[in-house]
Structures are given as C-alpha cells and as structure tokens.
Design an enzyme around this catalytic site. Structure first.
Site, PDB file in Angstrom:
ATOM      1  CG  ASN A 295       2.372 -27.274  44.534  1.00  0.00           C
ATOM      2  OD1 ASN A 295       2.536 -26.569  43.723  1.00  0.00           O
ATOM      3  ND2 ASN A 295       1.422 -27.659  45.503  1.00  0.00           N
TER       4      ASN A 295
ATOM      5  CG  ASP B 142      18.509 -14.264  15.125  1.00  0.00           C
ATOM      6  OD1 ASP B 142      17.583 -13.369  14.423  1.00  0.00           O
ATOM      7  OD2 ASP B 142      18.943 -15.182  14.815  1.00  0.00           O
TER       8      ASP B 142
ATOM      9  CG  LEU C  51       3.138 -24.749  19.707  1.00  0.00           C
ATOM     10  CD1 LEU C  51       3.065 -23.331  20.643  1.00  0.00           C
ATOM     11  CD2 LEU C  51       2.358 -26.022  20.483  1.00  0.00           C
TER      12      LEU C  51
ATOM     13  CG  ASP D 284      21.378 -14.182  10.300  1.00  0.00           C
ATOM     14  OD1 ASP D 284      20.492 -15.048   9.977  1.00  0.00           O
ATOM     15  OD2 ASP D 284      22.125 -14.305  11.577  1.00  0.00           O
TER      16      ASP D 284
ATOM     17  NE  ARG E 281      14.794 -22.540   7.640  1.00  0.00           N
ATOM     18  CZ  ARG E 281      14.557 -21.726   8.629  1.00  0.00           C
ATOM     19  NH1 ARG E 281      15.397 -20.586   8.270  1.00  0.00           N
ATOM     20  NH2 ARG E 281      13.789 -21.755   9.582  1.00  0.00           N
TER      21      ARG E 281
ATOM     22  NE  ARG F 285      18.791 -18.440  13.238  1.00  0.00           N
ATOM     23  CZ  ARG F 285      19.570 -17.524  12.350  1.00  0.00           C
ATOM     24  NH1 ARG F 285      20.275 -18.390  11.501  1.00  0.00           N
ATOM     25  NH2 ARG F 285      19.829 -16.482  12.570  1.00  0.00           N
TER      26      ARG F 285
ATOM     27  CG  ASP G 111      15.084 -17.174  15.543  1.00  0.00           C
ATOM     28  OD1 ASP G 111      14.150 -17.747  16.349  1.00  0.00           O
ATOM     29  OD2 ASP G 111      15.630 -17.648  14.720  1.00  0.00           O
TER      30      ASP G 111
ATOM     31  NE  ARG H 239      -4.336  -1.935   1.312  1.00  0.00           N
ATOM     32  CZ  ARG H 239      -5.223  -2.456   1.817  1.00  0.00           C
ATOM     33  NH1 ARG H 239      -5.672  -1.978   3.118  1.00  0.00           N
ATOM     34  NH2 ARG H 239      -6.095  -3.432   1.301  1.00  0.00           N
TER      35      ARG H 239
ATOM     36  CB  THR I 240      13.348 -14.026  12.548  1.00  0.00           C
ATOM     37  OG1 THR I 240      13.869 -14.892  13.316  1.00  0.00           O
ATOM     38  CG2 THR I 240      14.334 -12.660  12.812  1.00  0.00           C
TER      39      THR I 240
HETATM   40  O1  F6P Z   1      14.628 -18.925  12.728  1.00  0.00           O
HETATM   41  C1  F6P Z   1      13.284 -19.271  13.253  1.00  0.00           C
HETATM   42  C2  F6P Z   1      13.224 -20.782  13.582  1.00  0.00           C
HETATM   43  O2  F6P Z   1      11.755 -21.017  14.017  1.00  0.00           O
HETATM   44  C3  F6P Z   1      14.307 -20.906  14.776  1.00  0.00           C
HETATM   45  O3  F6P Z   1      13.879 -20.520  15.960  1.00  0.00           O
HETATM   46  C4  F6P Z   1      14.426 -22.461  14.735  1.00  0.00           C
HETATM   47  O4  F6P Z   1      15.594 -23.152  14.978  1.00  0.00           O
HETATM   48  C5  F6P Z   1      14.228 -22.717  13.239  1.00  0.00           C
HETATM   49  O5  F6P Z   1      13.604 -21.610  12.515  1.00  0.00           O
HETATM   50  C6  F6P Z   1      13.566 -23.987  12.783  1.00  0.00           C
HETATM   51  O6  F6P Z   1      13.496 -23.917  11.412  1.00  0.00           O
HETATM   52  P1  F6P Z   1      12.730 -25.031  10.421  1.00  0.00           P
HETATM   53  O7  F6P Z   1      11.326 -24.507  10.342  1.00  0.00           O
HETATM   54  O8  F6P Z   1      13.337 -25.111   9.178  1.00  0.00           O
HETATM   55  O9  F6P Z   1      12.593 -26.424  11.277  1.00  0.00           O
END
Ligand code: F6P
Length: 327
Positions: free
Chosen positions: A219, A134, A258, A107, A76, A176, A132, A29, A130
């Site tokens: 507990n 990171d 999940l 990354d 990927r 990761r 992560d 947009r 992501t």
């Molecule tokens: O980078 C995102 C992530 O979910 C990581 O936390 C994890 O290690 C990886 O991807 C899992 O990759 P895949 O979905 O290829 O199993």
C-alpha cells in the site's frame, strides 16, 4: 629525472565525501612513518594557488577518523583549470618545497591534477573520494558506502509514512552522471523502481512496477530517481505519473546534500585508511600520475588518464535484480 620525495602536499577537492578525513589521517601518518614531511593544503586547489598551507604532525590528524566532511575544506576551482592557475599552484609548491601531491577527490579534481603533473613534471597520486562512485578502476570510492547507507535509511523512513498514507514517493538521489547510488539504494531499500541515466526506464516499466505493487498487497510505492536521469528530476517524473494516474497520492522528496554528510561507515574508514597508506607507498615506489583503487578487495594502481576517461558500468545483474524483486 630522479626525485627524492622529502615533502608531500595533501588536499581534498570537489564535493566532500565522508571518509576524506580518514584518508588525510592515513596519508599524514604513513608519510611521517617514512620520514616524509606532510603539508596540508586548505580549500583544495584554491588554497594551493593562494598558499594556504600548514605542516601537519601526527597529532594534527588525531580524533578525525570518525568525522564527516573534510578538515582541509574543499572547493571547486575554475582558476586552477587555466594554465595560469596551475602555474600559480606550481609556484606555491616550489616555495613550500612540496615535491609531490596527493589529491583526494573525484574526476574533475584528477583532470586538473594530471595537467599539473604533465606541465611541471610533478608526481601526482589520486585517492578516489566522491559519493558518486563514478571513477573507473576502483570498485568503490571513499564516501560512497556511507552515502548509500544514508539514502537507504532515509528511504526506510519514507516507507513508514508512505505506507501509513498509501502514497507514492518519488525520491531524488544525487550521483552527477552516474546511477550507482540510486540503483543500489533502490535494491537495499526494496524500492519499486529506479530511474538512472545508464538505463532507459520506459513509462510502461514504471507503471508496471507501481501498478503491480498497488494491486498486490503493497500500500505504498517508492521510486528512486537519479538527479540527472531525466530533465527536471523527480519533480518531472512525479508530474508524468500524476497526469497518467491522478488517483495516486504522490509526494516528492529531494534528499539533497544530506547525502554527503555524516560519520563514515566502517567500510569507508577502512577503505580511506588503506588508500592513504597505498598512496604514500606509490610515491615511495616512484609512481606518478596514478590513482589508487580497490578491485576485488585488493589495492591496485591505475593510470589517472584511464580513471578519468573510461566509464564504469552498471552491473546488469543488479539492474535485473531490481526489476525482478520490485514486483
Ligand atoms: O559529486 C558529488 C555531488 O554531490 C554530486 O552527486 C552532485 O551532483 C554534486 O556533487 C552537487 O554539487 P554541489 O555540492 O556543488 O551542489
């Protein structure tokens, strides 16, 4: 060389993250508002190399802001990591008259994007997406907040059953190489301890946290274990604890994928919307090889090279807070 950008290509790459759709909507947009055409590239770099492309109108991104995953699909790609693969991708861009690329990913995706930009003089803007969190240069990545909330809710549920049976739960969390999700979820869910790659958790520390909790009023005990913090993950930590304390009734839960699903939180939707608009603006301002980020609530632009190479630190005060609050 002067570039007039008439058409932007947008793709999602790497692990999907909730909020990616909101970013695709915002890019589409914002571009159309600036009289720039948008070409959606499906299945990440795989689709760029194969020419899986469709021009998007404003209507194509209607009703997606609340949806998890990515309507563009993700992949990927090993082939794109080769010079031949990137040449194919560039040829598609020429054929489709795509002048610049917005890449929503992590990354790994940015490393390939940067190479494509350097090799073929293509303007590239990255949007951090992501779970992560990171990436250096941004306080938060798209999807991180949603995943954090998902983990917290799961741990809350495990606490219910853990308390009923007086059990010790070891919960494996994604990330990761990074412990942001694990540490912050541990604080938010009141876990007894977190095992993360950035800090050493001595066996003694673990024992103190769990043992103290048991002696006290608690507990149940919950320990969050980052997937790659120790070889074997949560299963391995469970084995060590069981050997030391066969009297503990231990269970392992691996949250798995999940953590990547679900409708994005308001925070992620807003972040993704701001990033999408800022990414288009960056191209209009003739920026290239940068990533949009968020620092102290403000949008920033950081070089892709830094976002990829520099390591984002875990905050000491958070690590210390967990240690203090868990006993
Ligand atoms: O980078 C995102 C992530 O979910 C990581 O936390 C994890 O290690 C990886 O991807 C899992 O990759 P895949 O979905 O290829 O199993």
């Amino acid at each position: 060389m002067e570039y007039t950008i008439k058409t932007i290509g947008v793709l999602t790459s790497g692990g999907d993250a909730p909020g990616m759709n909101a970013a695709v909507r915002a890019v589409t947009r914002a571009a159309i508002a600036n009289n720039i055409r948008v070409k959606a590239i499906f299945r990440g770099y795989e689709g760029l190399m194969a020419g899986e492309i469709q021009e998007f109108t404003s209507q194509d991104v209607s009703g997606i802001i609340q949806r998890g995953g990515t309507i563009l699909k993700s992949a990927r790609s090993k082939e794109f990591m080769t010079p031949e693969g990137r040449k194919k991708a560039y040829e598609t861009m020429q054929r489709e008259e795509i002048d610049a690329l917005i890449v929503i990913g992590g990354d790994g995706s940015f490393t390939g994007a940067r190479q494509l930009g350097q090799e073929f003089n293509v303007p590239i803007v990255g949007i951090p997406g992501t779970i992560d969190n990171d990436l250096w240069g941004t306080d938060s990545t798209i999807g991180y907040d949603t995943a954090l909330n998902t983990i917290m809710e799961c741990v809350d549920k495990l606490r219910d059953t853990g308390t009923s049976h007086e059990r010790l739960f070891l919960v494996e969390v994604m990330g990761r190489d990074a412990g942001f999700l694990t540490l912050n979820a541990a604080i938010a869910a009141g876990a007894e301890a977190a095992v993360i790659p950035e800090r050493t958790t001595l066996e003694k520390q673990l024992e103190t946290a769990i043992g103290y909790g048991r002696r006290k009023h608690k507990n149940s005990s919950i320990v969050l274990v980052q997937e790659h913090s120790v070889p074997g993950g949560a299963q391995a930590v469970a084995k060590t604890i069981e050997e030391l304390h066969p009297e503990y009734d231990t269970r392992v839960t691996i949250l798995g994928h999940l953590q990547r699903g679900g409708s994005p939180t308001a925070f992620d939707r807003i972040l993704a919307s701001r990033f999408g608009v800022a990414a288009v603006q960056a191209l209009l301002d003739e920026q290239r090889s940068i990533m949009v980020g968020l620092q102290n609530g403000e949008i920033v632009y950081v070089p892709l090279s830094k976002a990829i190479k520099q390591k984002k630190d875990i905050k000491d005060d958070k690590w210390e807070a967990l240690q203090v609050l868990s006993i």
